[in-house]
Design a protein around this motif. Sequence first.
Motif, short mmCIF file in Angstrom:
data_model
loop_
_atom_site.label_atom_id
_atom_site.label_comp_id
_atom_site.label_asym_id
_atom_site.label_seq_id
_atom_site.Cartn_x
_atom_site.Cartn_y
_atom_site.Cartn_z
N MET A 46 67.89 55.12 44.48
CA MET A 46 66.39 55.47 44.45
C MET A 46 66.32 56.05 43.00
N GLN A 50 63.35 52.70 38.82
CA GLN A 50 62.81 52.34 37.78
C GLN A 50 63.31 51.69 36.54
N GLU A 111 63.78 52.11 51.70
CA GLU A 111 62.51 52.61 51.62
C GLU A 111 61.94 52.79 53.17
N GLY A 114 63.03 55.69 54.66
CA GLY A 114 62.33 56.75 53.94
C GLY A 114 60.99 56.93 54.62
N HIS A 115 60.31 55.92 54.82
CA HIS A 115 58.92 55.88 55.31
C HIS A 115 58.89 56.46 56.71
N ALA A 117 61.23 58.25 57.94
CA ALA A 117 61.46 59.65 57.94
C ALA A 117 60.26 60.54 57.82
N THR B 6 60.94 60.73 41.72
CA THR B 6 61.15 59.71 42.80
C THR B 6 61.55 60.36 44.11
N ASP B 7 61.13 59.56 45.10
CA ASP B 7 61.76 60.14 46.24
C ASP B 7 62.12 58.48 47.15
N VAL B 8 62.84 58.99 48.21
CA VAL B 8 63.30 57.78 48.64
C VAL B 8 62.39 56.94 49.51
N THR B 9 61.26 57.16 49.59
CA THR B 9 60.17 56.24 50.01
C THR B 9 59.66 55.31 49.17
N GLY B 10 60.32 55.47 47.75
CA GLY B 10 59.95 54.61 46.55
C GLY B 10 58.56 54.96 45.89
N ILE B 29 63.51 63.40 54.47
CA ILE B 29 64.38 62.40 54.00
C ILE B 29 65.78 62.87 54.30
#
Lengths: 135, 135
Positions: A46, A50, A111, A114-115, A117, B6-10, B29
Amino acid sequence: MELGHTDVTGTVQEGAREGNHNPKRCDAINSVLNRVGDKWSVLLVMSLAQGPCRFNELKRRVDGISQRMLTLTLRGLERDGLVKRTVYATIPPRVDYELTPLGHSLREPIEALGHWAFDHYECIVAARAEFDAKQ
Amino acid sequence: MELGHTDVTGTVQEGAREGNHNPKRCDAINSVLNRVGDKWSVLLVMSLAQGPCRFNELKRRVDGISQRMLTLTLRGLERDGLVKRTVYATIPPRVDYELTPLGHSLREPIEALGHWAFDHYECIVAARAEFDAKQ
DNA sequence: CAGAATCCGACGAGATACTG
DNA sequence: CAGTATCTCGTCGGATTCTG
């Protein structure tokens, strides 16, 4: 690591019966699960989302990771073809890490996790509190 | 466990800057990652996908799990509200485990991961072989 | 049958020091 | 800067034994 007639993709094996499972599928699940199960790997993927990043910059971004684990984890990701390592023969040396297309493709399921979560966190915390209260 | 901006949800945090991250999101997370990272938890969730199951039946399905780990993992899942434990006061005793709605909802992201694993397994194996050949 | 309790070995991972 | 090399300690988890 065998699941009888079910596997982690949720599909039920056709001619599945006792002791008859798909070893290749099991291996696939396992190796990926071990990678995703590794907290540093996920965090690194993650962090690289970018774009390219240098070693020490990664170390700064992923707070708490030791140099040793950063090196080892990056090696693992590189070996699996998820990360590409580029060395510039300058002084001081510069090494860039970046996600390969394969690495990028892994972001989707990660992701999704992650969502999930984030969406269910309150729920889980509440469940824990209730469980603990009963003990 | 901090990821900078940034986080793991993107998703990229709005006012994110050095040291400014969402601790609640990080906790979410982490706790979920630890659970999914745990190989037995994932295997158990998938084993319970089709319906309730007894302790020893689970032990048989998830080949290789020790009694100790089965107990501990089920406790963890129960505490997180992913699994419901039902005791029948019969002799011999009978205990059923089943996924809660929350537990079922976790199947989606897990299965997404499983599909990714299966779809890209060849690719990963090839990458590993190539990497190893260079050393 | 469904656990709880104990023991113990292997490995994961941090800290530290050194190098091209 | 970007690593490698040790050393060490903690915990995770397997095997075994006992119980309601």
